[in-house]
Motif scaffolding. Structure first.
Motif, PDB file in Angstrom:
ATOM      1  N   ASP A 107      28.447 -27.040  -7.341  1.00 40.73           N
ATOM      2  CA  ASP A 107      30.083 -27.373  -6.973  1.00 40.73           C
ATOM      3  C   ASP A 107      30.189 -28.913  -6.585  1.00 40.73           C
ATOM      4  O   ASP A 107      29.351 -29.255  -5.753  1.00 40.73           O
ATOM      5  CB  ASP A 107      30.571 -26.416  -5.860  1.00 40.73           C
ATOM      6  CG  ASP A 107      30.639 -25.010  -6.061  1.00 40.73           C
ATOM      7  OD1 ASP A 107      30.594 -24.786  -7.240  1.00 40.73           O
ATOM      8  OD2 ASP A 107      30.633 -23.996  -5.367  1.00 40.73           O
ATOM      9  N   SER A 132      36.501 -21.070 -13.074  1.00 41.35           N
ATOM     10  CA  SER A 132      37.015 -20.866 -11.654  1.00 41.35           C
ATOM     11  C   SER A 132      36.580 -22.068 -10.701  1.00 41.35           C
ATOM     12  O   SER A 132      37.245 -22.500  -9.794  1.00 41.35           O
ATOM     13  CB  SER A 132      36.648 -19.656 -10.854  1.00 41.35           C
ATOM     14  OG  SER A 132      35.288 -19.567 -10.649  1.00 41.35           O
ATOM     15  N   ARG A 133      35.598 -22.980 -11.370  1.00 43.67           N
ATOM     16  CA  ARG A 133      34.864 -24.040 -10.409  1.00 43.67           C
ATOM     17  C   ARG A 133      35.412 -25.089 -11.116  1.00 43.67           C
ATOM     18  O   ARG A 133      35.428 -26.345 -10.565  1.00 43.67           O
ATOM     19  CB  ARG A 133      33.530 -24.056 -10.580  1.00 43.67           C
ATOM     20  CG  ARG A 133      32.870 -22.668  -9.908  1.00 43.67           C
ATOM     21  CD  ARG A 133      31.233 -22.509 -10.312  1.00 43.67           C
ATOM     22  NE  ARG A 133      30.715 -24.044  -9.964  1.00 43.67           N
ATOM     23  CZ  ARG A 133      29.594 -24.147 -10.491  1.00 43.67           C
ATOM     24  NH1 ARG A 133      28.908 -23.345 -11.518  1.00 43.67           N
ATOM     25  NH2 ARG A 133      29.100 -25.340  -9.994  1.00 43.67           N
ATOM     26  N   GLN A 135      38.602 -27.764 -11.905  1.00 51.32           N
ATOM     27  CA  GLN A 135      40.091 -28.263 -11.617  1.00 51.32           C
ATOM     28  C   GLN A 135      40.935 -28.174 -13.105  1.00 51.32           C
ATOM     29  O   GLN A 135      40.395 -28.458 -13.981  1.00 51.32           O
ATOM     30  CB  GLN A 135      40.314 -29.400 -10.830  1.00 51.32           C
ATOM     31  CG  GLN A 135      39.720 -29.208  -9.517  1.00 51.32           C
ATOM     32  CD  GLN A 135      39.429 -30.731  -8.856  1.00 51.32           C
ATOM     33  OE1 GLN A 135      39.177 -31.640  -9.567  1.00 51.32           O
ATOM     34  NE2 GLN A 135      39.790 -30.868  -7.708  1.00 51.32           N
ATOM     35  N   SER A 136      42.279 -28.336 -12.647  1.00 52.56           N
ATOM     36  CA  SER A 136      43.097 -28.128 -13.938  1.00 52.56           C
ATOM     37  C   SER A 136      42.904 -29.749 -14.796  1.00 52.56           C
ATOM     38  O   SER A 136      42.626 -30.817 -13.854  1.00 52.56           O
ATOM     39  CB  SER A 136      44.566 -28.114 -13.614  1.00 52.56           C
ATOM     40  OG  SER A 136      44.965 -29.330 -12.633  1.00 52.56           O
ATOM     41  N   ASP A 139      43.911 -33.003 -13.089  1.00 56.29           N
ATOM     42  CA  ASP A 139      43.053 -33.480 -11.787  1.00 56.29           C
ATOM     43  C   ASP A 139      41.778 -33.944 -12.184  1.00 56.29           C
ATOM     44  O   ASP A 139      41.317 -34.632 -11.079  1.00 56.29           O
ATOM     45  CB  ASP A 139      42.982 -32.183 -10.937  1.00 56.29           C
ATOM     46  CG  ASP A 139      44.364 -31.906 -10.360  1.00 56.29           C
ATOM     47  OD1 ASP A 139      45.205 -32.615 -10.151  1.00 56.29           O
ATOM     48  OD2 ASP A 139      44.208 -30.327 -10.233  1.00 56.29           O
TER      49      ASP A 139
END
Length: 278
Positions: A107, A132-133, A135-136, A139
């Protein structure tokens, strides 16, 4: 200077780099020395590939071919989640590009690398758990790229990426440069389909279970730190679908009366039978 750099059993080749004594491992003294040497020599490209993964190894092969074709110095090392490199180990401040192939790291690993320099950090993965780890895209730092396709294996995505990057180049002499010849593409692409079928556990191709069984024995060889012939082996052995190679070796352990039973079978099925018998 050598066009691509991989860690050897007794030598790290990066142009005229001196020899280093290697230890078995991933974040070993030898691997850290290789990274430090890359920092000192300002090697512009670093490739870290997921180990022990065939998608990772093939991705590293395509990166190796890409840098070789363009005569670009590059350090290639395996990345293991068992003993991973730390952000501070990576000399991104002196690099132009850092590739993470078939993984995105712990992460925050890729994001922290991108924040520490202006180097391009380019990541490939195909696992749904990765989404899920991340970001959009809005970002993302401008120097961070994620290529995550949950319908395509990392090896296939990396192959297409480097093939396109190379075809987009305009050679000064006008000669067309390609990642693979037509003959080699015909050998490689079926193997990538089989690897992808295993990665996604589709089990939909002929004899896919036997193929998966055959390649499992090769996983320990996918570490270029302890196996300096990794790319040659991937190219000449794995590209022949591996089971015929495994059969040649394992038939020596099968009783002679049984040997004739295998002659009319497909290589994948031969290997599967031998596994059951032994």
């Amino acid at each position: 200077m050598a066009s691509a750099t991989i860690l050897r059993r007794r030598r790290l080749l990066s142009g005229s780099n001196p020899a280093w004594t290697l230890a078995r491992g991933f974040r070993s003294d030898a691997a850290l020395e290789a990274l430090q040497k890359a920092r000192e020599d300002e090697v512009p490209n670093l490739v870290l590939y997921n180990y022990p993964s065939f998608s990772g190894a093939f991705s590293a092969l395509f990166a190796h071919l890409f840098h070789t074709r363009l005569n670009l110095p590059c350090l290639i090392l395996p990345f293991s989640s068992v003993d991973p490199f730390r952000v501070e180990d990576i000399p991104v401040e002196k690099m132009e590009k850092c590739y993470l192939l078939d993984f995105i790291g712990p992460d925050g690993f890729a994001a922290e690398l991108s924040r520490r320099s202006t180097s391009q950090i380019i990541c490939f993965d195909h696992r749904k758990s990765v989404l899920s780890r991340i970001q959009s895209p809005e970002d993302f730092p401008t120097n961070l790229e994620f290529h995550v396709d949950v319908g395509k294996s990392s090896s296939s995505a990396t192959y297409e990426y480097f093939a396109k990057k190379l075809s987009d180049k305009s050679p000064s002499d006008g000669e067309c440069v390609s990642l693979l010849s037509l003959e080699d593409r015909e050998r490689v692409e079926p193997v990538l389909r089989y690897i992808e079928n295993c990665d996604f556990r589709r089990w939909s191709l002929p004899d896919i279970k036997a193929f998966d069984l055959g390649i499992k024995g090769w996983r320990s060889r996918l570490n270029c730190i302890i196996n300096p012939y990794l790319f040659d082996q991937v190219w000449h052995s794995v590209l022949d679908f591996l089971p015929p190679v495994a059969v040649t070796v394992r038939l020596h352990f099968v009783r002679e009366p049984l040997r004739c039973c295998f002659t009319s079978l497909h290589p994948f099925k031969i290997l599967y039978l031998i596994e059951l018998l032994t």
